[in-house]
Design a protein around this motif. Sequence first.
Motif, PDB file in Angstrom:
ATOM      1  N   VAL A   1      -2.676   2.152   7.095  1.00 15.89           N
ATOM      2  CA  VAL A   1      -2.516   2.392   5.657  1.00 15.89           C
ATOM      3  C   VAL A   1      -1.045   2.644   5.323  1.00 15.89           C
ATOM      4  O   VAL A   1      -0.496   2.055   4.398  1.00 15.89           O
ATOM      5  CB  VAL A   1      -3.394   3.576   5.186  1.00 15.89           C
ATOM      6  N   VAL A   2      -0.392   3.522   6.085  1.00 11.23           N
ATOM      7  CA  VAL A   2       0.995   3.890   5.802  1.00 11.23           C
ATOM      8  C   VAL A   2       1.929   2.685   5.928  1.00 11.23           C
ATOM      9  O   VAL A   2       2.812   2.489   5.094  1.00 11.23           O
ATOM     10  CB  VAL A   2       1.462   5.036   6.741  1.00 11.23           C
ATOM     11  N   LEU A   3       1.721   1.871   6.927  1.00  6.70           N
ATOM     12  CA  LEU A   3       2.613   0.739   7.168  1.00  6.70           C
ATOM     13  C   LEU A   3       2.095  -0.563   6.570  1.00  6.70           C
ATOM     14  O   LEU A   3       2.765  -1.586   6.656  1.00  6.70           O
ATOM     15  CB  LEU A   3       2.845   0.562   8.675  1.00  6.70           C
ATOM     16  N   GLY A   4       0.911  -0.517   5.949  1.00  4.85           N
ATOM     17  CA  GLY A   4       0.298  -1.723   5.410  1.00  4.85           C
ATOM     18  C   GLY A   4       0.496  -1.892   3.928  1.00  4.85           C
ATOM     19  O   GLY A   4       1.340  -1.251   3.300  1.00  4.85           O
ATOM     20  N   LYS A   5      -0.313  -2.754   3.363  1.00  2.22           N
ATOM     21  CA  LYS A   5      -0.196  -3.110   1.946  1.00  2.22           C
ATOM     22  C   LYS A   5      -1.146  -2.323   1.037  1.00  2.22           C
ATOM     23  O   LYS A   5      -1.049  -2.426  -0.167  1.00  2.22           O
ATOM     24  CB  LYS A   5      -0.486  -4.605   1.762  1.00  2.22           C
ATOM     25  N   THR A   6      -2.055  -1.538   1.592  1.00  4.53           N
ATOM     26  CA  THR A   6      -3.052  -0.860   0.771  1.00  4.53           C
ATOM     27  C   THR A   6      -2.493   0.337  -0.002  1.00  4.53           C
ATOM     28  O   THR A   6      -3.158   0.851  -0.893  1.00  4.53           O
ATOM     29  CB  THR A   6      -4.250  -0.379   1.621  1.00  4.53           C
ATOM     30  N   LEU A   7      -1.292   0.776   0.311  1.00  3.61           N
ATOM     31  CA  LEU A   7      -0.698   1.923  -0.382  1.00  3.61           C
ATOM     32  C   LEU A   7      -0.551   1.690  -1.880  1.00  3.61           C
ATOM     33  O   LEU A   7      -0.694   2.607  -2.667  1.00  3.61           O
ATOM     34  CB  LEU A   7       0.687   2.232   0.188  1.00  3.61           C
ATOM     35  N   LYS A   8      -0.284   0.463  -2.271  1.00  4.47           N
ATOM     36  CA  LYS A   8      -0.022   0.202  -3.689  1.00  4.47           C
ATOM     37  C   LYS A   8      -1.244   0.447  -4.564  1.00  4.47           C
ATOM     38  O   LYS A   8      -1.124   0.655  -5.755  1.00  4.47           O
ATOM     39  CB  LYS A   8       0.517  -1.209  -3.893  1.00  4.47           C
ATOM     40  N   ASP A   9      -2.431   0.451  -3.984  1.00  8.09           N
ATOM     41  CA  ASP A   9      -3.658   0.692  -4.738  1.00  8.09           C
ATOM     42  C   ASP A   9      -4.020   2.171  -4.829  1.00  8.09           C
ATOM     43  O   ASP A   9      -5.001   2.529  -5.471  1.00  8.09           O
ATOM     44  CB  ASP A   9      -4.824  -0.076  -4.101  1.00  8.09           C
ATOM     45  N   MET A  10      -3.250   3.028  -4.187  1.00  5.85           N
ATOM     46  CA  MET A  10      -3.573   4.453  -4.128  1.00  5.85           C
ATOM     47  C   MET A  10      -2.742   5.244  -5.129  1.00  5.85           C
ATOM     48  O   MET A  10      -1.634   4.859  -5.475  1.00  5.85           O
ATOM     49  CB  MET A  10      -3.277   4.994  -2.728  1.00  5.85           C
ATOM     50  N   ASP A  11      -3.293   6.400  -5.542  1.00 11.27           N
ATOM     51  CA  ASP A  11      -2.505   7.292  -6.385  1.00 11.27           C
ATOM     52  C   ASP A  11      -1.587   8.132  -5.484  1.00 11.27           C
ATOM     53  O   ASP A  11      -1.701   8.101  -4.261  1.00 11.27           O
ATOM     54  CB  ASP A  11      -3.394   8.166  -7.261  1.00 11.27           C
ATOM     55  N   LEU A  12      -0.681   8.867  -6.104  1.00  8.60           N
ATOM     56  CA  LEU A  12       0.336   9.606  -5.353  1.00  8.60           C
ATOM     57  C   LEU A  12      -0.271  10.648  -4.409  1.00  8.60           C
ATOM     58  O   LEU A  12       0.205  10.830  -3.287  1.00  8.60           O
ATOM     59  CB  LEU A  12       1.323  10.268  -6.320  1.00  8.60           C
ATOM     60  N   THR A  13      -1.321  11.316  -4.839  1.00  5.31           N
ATOM     61  CA  THR A  13      -1.962  12.337  -3.995  1.00  5.31           C
ATOM     62  C   THR A  13      -2.477  11.726  -2.705  1.00  5.31           C
ATOM     63  O   THR A  13      -2.290  12.273  -1.614  1.00  5.31           O
ATOM     64  CB  THR A  13      -3.125  13.011  -4.758  1.00  5.31           C
ATOM     65  N   GLU A  14      -3.117  10.575  -2.828  1.00  3.39           N
ATOM     66  CA  GLU A  14      -3.669   9.926  -1.645  1.00  3.39           C
ATOM     67  C   GLU A  14      -2.555   9.392  -0.740  1.00  3.39           C
ATOM     68  O   GLU A  14      -2.626   9.520   0.483  1.00  3.39           O
ATOM     69  CB  GLU A  14      -4.606   8.787  -2.080  1.00  3.39           C
ATOM     70  N   LYS A  15      -1.518   8.823  -1.335  1.00  2.00           N
ATOM     71  CA  LYS A  15      -0.386   8.342  -0.535  1.00  2.00           C
ATOM     72  C   LYS A  15       0.209   9.491   0.271  1.00  2.00           C
ATOM     73  O   LYS A  15       0.455   9.366   1.467  1.00  2.00           O
ATOM     74  CB  LYS A  15       0.709   7.759  -1.442  1.00  2.00           C
ATOM     75  N   MET A  16       0.436  10.613  -0.408  1.00  2.00           N
ATOM     76  CA  MET A  16       1.041  11.766   0.264  1.00  2.00           C
ATOM     77  C   MET A  16       0.156  12.263   1.404  1.00  2.00           C
ATOM     78  O   MET A  16       0.664  12.605   2.479  1.00  2.00           O
ATOM     79  CB  MET A  16       1.284  12.882  -0.764  1.00  2.00           C
ATOM     80  N   ALA A  17      -1.146  12.290   1.191  1.00  2.00           N
ATOM     81  CA  ALA A  17      -2.066  12.741   2.237  1.00  2.00           C
ATOM     82  C   ALA A  17      -1.986  11.843   3.474  1.00  2.00           C
ATOM     83  O   ALA A  17      -1.983  12.337   4.608  1.00  2.00           O
ATOM     84  CB  ALA A  17      -3.499  12.775   1.701  1.00  2.00           C
TER      85      ALA A  17
END
Length: 164
Positions: A69-85
Amino acid sequence: VPGLAETMAHSDPAVRLATIQTLGLLGTPGALTVVDKAIDDPDRNVRLAAVRAAGTRGYKGALRRVEAVVLGKTLKDMDLTEKMAFFEAYSAIAGVNAVKPLTTILLERGLFRMKERPEVRACAAMALGRIKAPEAREVLQQALEDKELVVRNAVNRALREAGR
């Protein structure tokens, strides 16, 4: 744990969330295996609980999913809280091994390569701040003069928290 694992097939996200919270508290290898699988759950709250439980426990079995997830492309679909987690869990699980990939995300790239969005770079800075290693601190020092305010703020906060 096997009985709780069966509830992960339940259609109600609230049931799955309660299951993950319980398994995270248990923290046994069997419980964390179920938590790891929930990182891919379709419900945001279940994913958040799962990645936080895996990160809090430093569960190495979840590294593959979290890193994807961190190094992939799915981050752009997440909100900031989820990205940070996800970034926090990545730094907690991978430790010093996360410094190089997080550095690649944080520091600006060359002319022909796109750089990450500022909020993703800020997440990388905060994750680096959680890694108690001189290499991580050096990378944060390099990013102190970043053009983006959100990144500079994250770097300063990470350095303050790492200094404790």
